[in-house]
Design an enzyme around this catalytic site. Structure first.
Site, PDB file in Angstrom:
ATOM      1  N   ASP A  12     -34.351  24.945 -36.836  1.00 58.22           N
ATOM      2  CA  ASP A  12     -35.579  25.094 -37.621  1.00 58.22           C
ATOM      3  C   ASP A  12     -36.718  25.699 -36.810  1.00 58.22           C
ATOM      4  O   ASP A  12     -37.838  25.171 -36.775  1.00 58.22           O
ATOM      5  CB  ASP A  12     -36.012  23.736 -38.205  1.00 58.22           C
ATOM      6  CG  ASP A  12     -34.945  23.119 -39.093  1.00 58.22           C
ATOM      7  OD1 ASP A  12     -34.039  23.852 -39.521  1.00 58.22           O
ATOM      8  OD2 ASP A  12     -35.014  21.909 -39.346  1.00 58.22           O
ATOM      9  N   ASP A  52     -24.487  15.719 -40.356  1.00 54.98           N
ATOM     10  CA  ASP A  52     -24.272  15.697 -41.802  1.00 54.98           C
ATOM     11  C   ASP A  52     -25.533  15.287 -42.545  1.00 54.98           C
ATOM     12  O   ASP A  52     -26.025  14.163 -42.384  1.00 54.98           O
ATOM     13  CB  ASP A  52     -23.120  14.743 -42.158  1.00 54.98           C
ATOM     14  CG  ASP A  52     -22.467  15.107 -43.469  1.00 54.98           C
ATOM     15  OD1 ASP A  52     -23.191  15.520 -44.391  1.00 54.98           O
ATOM     16  OD2 ASP A  52     -21.228  14.991 -43.580  1.00 54.98           O
TER      17      ASP A  52
END
Length: 738
Positions: free
Chosen positions: A184, A288
């Site tokens: 990010d 996940d």
């Protein structure tokens, strides 16, 4: 906690360094970093180790939790409770990576203070006590200059260097595993880095390898690439220049994090893992996000870990769930992940319906909810809620608890709470299931609401009325929907009264929101059926604040063309577009068709002034003939005459009524229109035209058995029933002051 004293752990490390110097003053020439490794080894293993050498464990499958979401990080007591649960359920890893911990990401260069060092040491020690591998992650990618040696030195200093004789940084806290994250972030390098490196991937790999070697091959070292899912790879995973550089040049001892096909992956297939493993030249560790909710403050995910075959396990280095921001609701996510991990390499069907499969998401969910139900009944929790303390010992980071009231046999309490049940938690899970999937009950409620709305024309009155089969079916299904809404409210009430308030506080905003949503839907169905809901729940143009959801964000989304395309309910009610326009001569056949159809429903021969307007015997006043259109054609009309007396062949109504309500309007809305706000806009536009003409009041006539239209208009709260002397019993007059 004071800032000037040495913690016991720090003191032990200092003494260990001094002891080593005394024992071997001449031959011991190690660096400060090597000395810290000696201390680290003694703290973790309880035994001495040679300077500069760390005992290396064989790699095991990493199964556990990553605290990697955006938002308020978990508390220290919550993390300790997490370690306890991980040990109990057979998980072994915790990755410390809270995005909004300043010194993890935003101010990654800043060193930890003595107080912070004490906290981290305590946390790392707690993880060790529960056999959980503590992996400390740092995210320097927001502003690091890869080519600047001082930046690399800052990373090394933060992770493994003695700052003063009194305290060290992360490696010295007892941490033996690390992660370097570049997720990010912007991919454009600064000019200095462009001169030093041929690509962004090479810059990241270079600094990661250097830090890894500086830490002398720690037990576990993870690297998160900027392209951490298949969606980000250009043009594909096998052809990604970035990913191929990482796979080729990253030290073989470093493991790589991967989220799957997408940032939030619906499923992760064996084939997709084989594909990325070939490029990375090693099996990935799955980060996940299937239960992550930091991207939407209205979502919570309480469904099971699913759509990941256990055949993946031998092809992975590990799997870490990055779950909901709220700690307590993650009981289900982590519990079901642990069940999944426990099946190892056994064959499995992941559709959730095969009762013969080894891992069954539905059964895993039932087991998790059964265990969670026990937690709801606990007034005190070890570490997670009260840190194992007595009721008299409160923690500053926890809300005050009060003892529950139990009514006596002769008491008459206003409200007595019912105990929470497994069925309640199952319903809760199905209402807040997974990002790409609603639970069974949620889907059923949406389907029923869709059907009730689509078939509302048979709901109440007319030929398909109370005695027709279609009408009976509609009311039966409306009652069924009402019961489902009641189940949600009952679940809310029971949850609101559980002894474990800590869990409730994490859930409350979500269960309050869903309760409000189903209550509004329940009121809407009552309106469709001709009933009048509570005034606070009526669908009007000016609802109470709780009558609309989403605030500014919701307003923006409703204006975008893609809004609703990703709704989980795959057959949502079609968005209806209505048009209000002046009537033309071409509309007359359609107007008469609706007029006669509605007359057939009422089956009463009553002469109305408004009928003459509709049939064309009297011309409406200027700007007072409006048509309501939808995709199927004309679905409503409004015709008005500013001076009703000009259309009367006789003194049909008392002069006193006509003085206050001189104008007449004929209104009809087809039963296929469920949208009350559309009808209200049509009427208000007509009333505005009459007001402009100078009228001070308007009335409208209805046959007494035209209950559908009568009740429809009552819910709009525009007209009021007028008491008119001498009015026939089969006639109702409604009026509005202008």
């Amino acid at each position: 906690m004071g800032g000037v004293y040495l913690t016991a752990a720090v003191a032990r490390m200092r003494d260990a360094i001094h002891e080593t110097h005394r024992a071997c003053p001449d031959s011991f020439k190690s660096t400060e970093s090597e000395q810290l490794h000696v201390c680290h080894s003694r703290l973790i293993t309880g035994s001495a180790a040679k300077p500069g050498i760390m005992s290396k464990k064989s790699k095991i499958f990493l199964g556990g939790v990553v605290e990697g979401f955006y938002g308020r990080p978990w508390t220290m007591s919550q993390r300790k409770e997490l370690f306890r649960r991980e040990q109990k359920w057979g998980l072994n890893t915790y990755l410390y990576a809270p995005k909004d911990d300043y010194k993890h990401r935003m101010y990654w260069r800043d060193l930890y203070s003595l107080e912070e060092a004490d906290q981290l040491m305590t946390l790392i020690s707690a993880a060790k006590e529960h056999n959980v591998e503590f992996i400390y992650a740092i995210s320097p990618g927001l502003d690091i200059t890869f080519s600047n040696p001082k930046e690399v030195a800052a990373l090394k200093r933060k992770l493994n260097q003695r700052v003063t004789l009194n305290y060290t940084q992360v490696c010295g806290f007892g941490c033996r595993s690390f992660a370097l994250l570049f997720d990010d972030i912007e991919t454009e390098m600064c000019p200095a880095d462009k001169e030093a490196f041929s690509s962004f991937a090479e810059a990241q790999v270079s600094i990661t390898n250097e830090v890894f070697l500086h830490l002398e091959e720690p037990h576990t070292f993870l690297f998160c690439p900027t392209d951490y899912c298949a969606l980000f790879c250009t043009p594909s995973v096998p052809q990604s220049a970035y990913l191929n550089t990482v796979g080729e040049k990253l030290n073989a001892g470093i493991d790589i994090l991967w989220t799957g096909p997408k940032v939030v992956s619906n499923d992760i297939s064996v084939a997709s893992i084989d594909e990325v493993s070939a490029v990375l030249r090693r099996p990935p560790v799955i980060w996940d996000n299937i239960h992550a909710n930091d991207y939407d403050p209205q979502r919570l995910f309480l469904g099971p870990f699913k759509n990941r075959s256990t055949e993946l396990i031998p092809k992975l280095r590990g799997i870490l769930t990055n779950p909901n921001c709220e700690f307590e609701p993650n009981f289900v996510a982590i519990h079901t992940l642990a069940t999944w991990c426990s099946y190892g390499q056994k064959d499995v069907s992941m559709d959730g319906d095969d009762q013969g499969s080894d891992y069954n998401p539905r059964e895993a969910l039932r087991l998790a909810l059964t265990d969670w139900l026990v937690e709801f009944g606990k007034a005190d929790q070890p570490d997670g809620g009260r840190g194992g303390r007595s009721k008299r010992e409160a923690s500053d980071e926890e809300p005050m608890q009060t003892d529950g009231y139990v009514p006596g046999p002769k008491d008459n309490p206003l409200y007595t709470a019912e105990p929470l049940t497994l069925e309640d938690l199952t319903l809760l899970s199905e209402l807040f299931y997974l990002p790409y999937e609603h639970g069974a009950t949620a889907v059923l409620m949406l389907q029923e609401l869709h059907w009730l709305r689509s078939h509302c024309d048979v709901a109440a009155f007319g030929p398909a009325g109370e005695d027709s089969e279609k009408g009976k079916e509609w009311r039966r299904r409306a009652d069924k929907f009402d019961d489902m809404c009641a189940d949600v409210v009952r679940m809310f009430n029971r949850l609101s009264n559980v002894p474990n308030r800590i869990i409730l506080y994490d859930l409350y905003n979500y269960i309050c929101d869903i309760k409000s949503g189903v209550t509004m839907a329940k009121a809407y169905v009552k309106t469709l059926g001709g009933q009048t809901p509570h005034p606070a729940l009526a669908l009007t143009d000016e609802p109470e604040p709780w009558g609309f959801r989403g605030g500014l964000s919701g307003e923006f989304q409703r204006m975008l063309p893609s809004h609703g395309n990703r709704d989980l309910f795959r057959s949502p009610p079609a968005t209806r577009v209505y048009t209000i326009r002046p009537c033309t001569p071409k509309d007359q056949p359609e107007v008469l068709k609706i007029f006669k159809e509605m007359q057939t429903e009422t089956q009463q021969k009553v002469e109305l002034v408004g009928d003459r307007l509709v049939e064309g015997h009297v011309t409406p006043s200027q700007n007072c003939s409006l048509i309501l259109d939808d995709a199927s054609g004309v679905c409503g009309y409004a015709f008005a005459l500013s001076d009703a007396k000009t259309a009367m062949a006789k003194a049909q109504y008392p002069e006193t009524m006509l003085q206050d309500f001189p104008s007449v309007v004929a209104i009809q809305i087809h039963s296929r229109v469920p949208d009350h706000s559309t009808a209200k806009r049509l009427i208000e536009q007509m009333l505005s035209a009459l007001r402009d003409s100078g009228s001070k009041g308007v009335f409208s006539e209805f046959r007494s058995n035209d209950r559908r239209m009568f009740d429809f208009l009552k819910t709009l709260d525009v007209f009021q029933v007028l008491k008119v002397d001498g009015l026939p019993t089969n006639l109702v007059i409604m009026g509005a002051k202008l």
